[in-house]
Design a protein around this motif. Structure first.
Motif, PDB file in Angstrom:
ATOM      1  N   LEU A 315       0.915  -1.058   0.072  1.00  0.00           N
ATOM      2  CA  LEU A 315      -0.050   0.097   0.035  1.00  0.00           C
ATOM      3  C   LEU A 315       0.868   1.276   0.068  1.00  0.00           C
ATOM      4  N   HIS A 316       0.526   2.036  -0.810  1.00  0.00           N
ATOM      5  CA  HIS A 316       1.178   3.371  -1.236  1.00  0.00           C
ATOM      6  C   HIS A 316       0.551   4.719  -0.755  1.00  0.00           C
ATOM      7  N   THR A 317       0.827   5.690   0.116  1.00  0.00           N
ATOM      8  CA  THR A 317      -0.026   6.497   0.257  1.00  0.00           C
ATOM      9  C   THR A 317       0.819   7.877   0.618  1.00  0.00           C
ATOM     10  N   LEU A 318       0.307   9.180   0.805  1.00  0.00           N
ATOM     11  CA  LEU A 318       0.911  10.468   0.928  1.00  0.00           C
ATOM     12  C   LEU A 318       0.132  11.180   2.227  1.00  0.00           C
ATOM     13  N   SER A 319       1.177  12.027   2.902  1.00  0.00           N
ATOM     14  CA  SER A 319       0.644  12.851   4.013  1.00  0.00           C
ATOM     15  C   SER A 319       1.062  14.274   3.712  1.00  0.00           C
ATOM     16  N   TYR A 320       0.172  15.134   3.597  1.00  0.00           N
ATOM     17  CA  TYR A 320       0.728  16.505   3.555  1.00  0.00           C
ATOM     18  C   TYR A 320       0.484  17.256   4.663  1.00  0.00           C
ATOM     19  N   ASP A 344      10.630  11.916   3.206  1.00  0.00           N
ATOM     20  CA  ASP A 344       9.900  13.391   3.268  1.00  0.00           C
ATOM     21  C   ASP A 344      10.119  14.040   1.752  1.00  0.00           C
ATOM     22  N   ILE A 345       9.290  14.755   1.208  1.00  0.00           N
ATOM     23  CA  ILE A 345       9.311  15.388   0.039  1.00  0.00           C
ATOM     24  C   ILE A 345       9.184  16.928   0.186  1.00  0.00           C
ATOM     25  N   THR A 346      10.064  17.504  -0.202  1.00  0.00           N
ATOM     26  CA  THR A 346       9.810  19.151  -0.185  1.00  0.00           C
ATOM     27  C   THR A 346       9.200  19.696  -1.149  1.00  0.00           C
ATOM     28  N   LEU A 347       8.140  20.412  -0.707  1.00  0.00           N
ATOM     29  CA  LEU A 347       7.484  21.244  -1.436  1.00  0.00           C
ATOM     30  C   LEU A 347       7.708  22.769  -1.133  1.00  0.00           C
ATOM     31  N   GLU A 348       7.780  23.701  -2.117  1.00  0.00           N
ATOM     32  CA  GLU A 348       7.965  25.149  -1.811  1.00  0.00           C
ATOM     33  C   GLU A 348       7.016  25.959  -0.996  1.00  0.00           C
ATOM     34  N   GLN A 349       5.899  25.164  -1.217  1.00  0.00           N
ATOM     35  CA  GLN A 349       4.539  25.887  -0.350  1.00  0.00           C
ATOM     36  C   GLN A 349       3.502  24.665  -0.082  1.00  0.00           C
TER      37      GLN A 349
END
Length: 605
Positions: A315-320, A344-349
């Motif tokens: 199972l793959h998922t994301l958390s923002y 961890d995935i870096t987003l600018e905003q």
């Protein structure tokens, strides 16, 4: 300035499901691992959450469409009568009760008038969002022996599950469709055409507390948190939390959007909290077990669209996270439920990421133009905005990348896909690795959240991402018809597919039928529900090994005859196979899944 910072902090915590927020007393709630609630006919207040808790019809009506209080017919001119909040928790001391009473007076004399004195756009107007078959219904215990027309195929023995928003209480102010409490509708199918139906609230901690208090107290992130009145409601909620009237430490989510069956558990999700484990019992009824932390391995919200790899079972998922950088995490769990990736995935905003896709070797993450700007509330606006200056990108991350450092971001101009249906890997004639993404591109991007006046266009689109050149191109597969909510054969998820089954979202936001789209040539085969009949997301259940050998199932509402049905459509021919007359109205909702009879026997209690 200090008060502004404190209110903004409260907003940030709300939008991230109060992660690590306000450490309040929680002894009045049942343990998460054993919170189980059954429903009985409604009582006005539940005295003890360990006893059988009723959540009977919201708005205290019968199975017909609820009649709303008069103030909902004209929110700008007819403010509701002041609501007296009666603290029912026995552990509130006299000082806390006095403080609660004062906060109630502040709400009725200041906050509610502030909310009622501004007009509401259609996306947050309760008279629009909760009208017709979008209105909430009562819980329904298991109803057996339903009438079936036609023959239901053996591959459908099991339970069809569909999630949706069903507010327990009438809104005090603005209300967005996404704000409602989660309710699951279940159709159980046995041998010899035997069918039963039930629907139950998912007993979130938010819903349990509001049911005890007899009124809504938790802010609605989309419907209420606009401008200064939103800040005022946040401050009011923070004050109630501080005095111990409400507890935010066990989550604030509504669990109303997605559902997935994984590792012996049915999980109900919305992206504002951890999932909730819901058990399907032997009779086809639903029982909330409690928030699920994947055996204490995570303590963060996850989005409502996890992906189960049909080959590996992972199972793959994301958390923002709206408040804290790097704003996004990628999580993977193996077939035993063990967390094997936490990246961890870096987003600018901070960005709204409602869905994503997987291929055999990669995870595909959209980073698009709907972003969170909390400071917009100070200027009188919504914290969810459409950033026209932002370039939409898709990130391609290897499933084996332990740090996220090798993620490739590729620009995809003028693209907003609320949902992605599939993705797979190809190579160009020159041997360049390419990711193909199939999604529904929505324009305007903020159609769901604001009222722009522009007509809504939702076009099925193929996006190609060249991993060597970092270039993209986009091609509309089907134009002139809005196609949203649907799926491919889940046995082919992450691999090249030819067919996708989608709701025909016309007239928007209703769905008038199902479209089977051939991705190779753009040919569309339609199954129309008929005049005055509308449905929702079609769900594909495979029967044999062929990609379109199976059945598409879902709910249909006949608005003229005031009847709800469960329909079974042959996916290869797009012809009706069977219908089931349902005993209660089923509102339009969100996403579903199918739990086979074998999976039912493997459930973890």
């Amino acid at each position: 300035m200090f008060m502004t910072q404190k209110i903004l902090s409260s907003l940030s915590s709300l939008l991230t499901a109060m992660q690590h927020s306000l450490r309040l007393r929680s002894d009045h709630l049942p343990p998460e691992t054993s919170s189980r609630f059954h429903l009985l006919p409604q009582t006005k207040h539940a005295k003890n959450t360990n006893c059988r808790l009723l959540i009977n019809n919201p708005f205290k009506r019968t199975t017909k469409l609820p009649d709303f209080p008069p103030f909902l017919t004209s929110p700008a001119t007819s403010p509701p009568s002041p609501v007296k909040l009666r603290p029912t928790h026995p552990k509130l001391n006299p000082l806390q009760k006095l403080a609660a009473s004062m906060l109630d007076k502040i709400e009725s004399s200041l906050v509610v008038p502030m909310e009622q004195n501004k007009p509401l756009p259609k996306p947050t107007d309760p008279t629009v969002q909760l009208s017709g078959n979008f209105a909430p219904v009562n819980e329904c215990p298991v109803q057996n022996g339903l009438e079936v027309v036609g023959q239901i195929p053996p591959c459908l023995r099991g339970v069809y599950i569909r999630n949706g928003a069903n507010p327990l209480f009438p809104p005090l102010a603005g209300h967005h469709l996404f704000d409602g409490d989660g309710m699951i509708h279940a159709v159980s199918i046995g041998s010899d055409n035997s069918v039963s139906y039930s629907c139950r609230y998912t007993k979130t901690n938010r819903l349990v507390q509001e049911a005890e208090l007899g009124r809504p107290v938790f802010p609605k992130p989309i419907g209420e948190l606009h401008g200064h009145s939103g800040l005022a409601r946040l401050a009011l909620f923070a004050a109630r939390a501080e005095i111990g009237l409400v507890d935010t430490t066990r989550g604030m989510g509504v669990a109303n959007a997605g559902v997935v069956y994984f590792n012996g558990r049915l999980l109900a999700m919305s992206e504002d909290d951890l999932p909730y484990h819901v058990k399907i019992n032997d009779h086809g009824d639903l029982e909330t077990i409690g928030r699920f932390r994947f055996d204490e391995q995570i303590d963060c919200p996850v989005i409502a669209h996890p992906k189960v790899d049909p080959t590996t079972g992972d199972l793959h998922t994301l958390s923002y996270n709206v408040l804290r950088k790097p704003h996004l995490r990628y999580l993977k769990f193996d077939t035993c439920g063990k967390k094997t990736r936490d990246v961890d995935i870096t987003l600018e905003q901070p960005t709204m990421i409602h869905d994503f896709a997987i291929t055999e070797n990669f995870v595909v993450i959209p980073n698009q133009q709907l972003v969170f700007e909390l400071s917009e509330m100070i200027r009188g606006g919504s914290p969810v905005i459409y950033d026209r200056e932002k370039m939409s990108k898709f990130g391609v991350l290897s499933k084996q990348d332990p740090t996220g450092s090798d993620i490739s971001w590729i620009d995809v101009p003028d693209c907003f896909c609320f949902h992605l249906w599939n993705a797979w890997e190809e190579k160009t004639e020159d041997g360049d690795p390419v990711i193909v993404v199939i999604g529904s591109c929505m324009n305007p991007p903020d159609t769901i959240f604001s009222e722009s006046g522009e007509p809504t266009r939702i076009e099925l689109t193929k996006i190609r991402l060249n991993l060597r050149t970092k270039e993209s191109n986009r091609k509309v597969i089907v134009s002139g018809i809005n196609l949203e909510a649907g799926q491919v054969n889940r046995n082919f998820l992450g691999r090249k597919t030819r067919f996708v089954y989608l709701a025909i979202a016309d007239p928007w936001p209703r769905c008038s039928g199902i479209a089977k789209v051939d991705l190779e040539n753009g040919a569309v085969s339609e199954f129309k529900y008929g005049p005055g009949r509308f449905g929702g997301e079609p769900y594909f259940v495979p029967e044999k090994e062929g990609e379109d050998e199976g059945y598409v199932i879902g709910f249909v509402r006949d608005e003229e005859r005031d009847e709800s049905e469960f329909v079974v459509v042959d996916a290869s021919e797009m012809k009706l196979v069977a219908t089931v007359q349902l005993p209660e109205r089923v509102p339009y909702g969100f996403h579903g899944t199918f739990v086979s009879e074998n999976q039912l026997m493997e459930q973890i209690i």
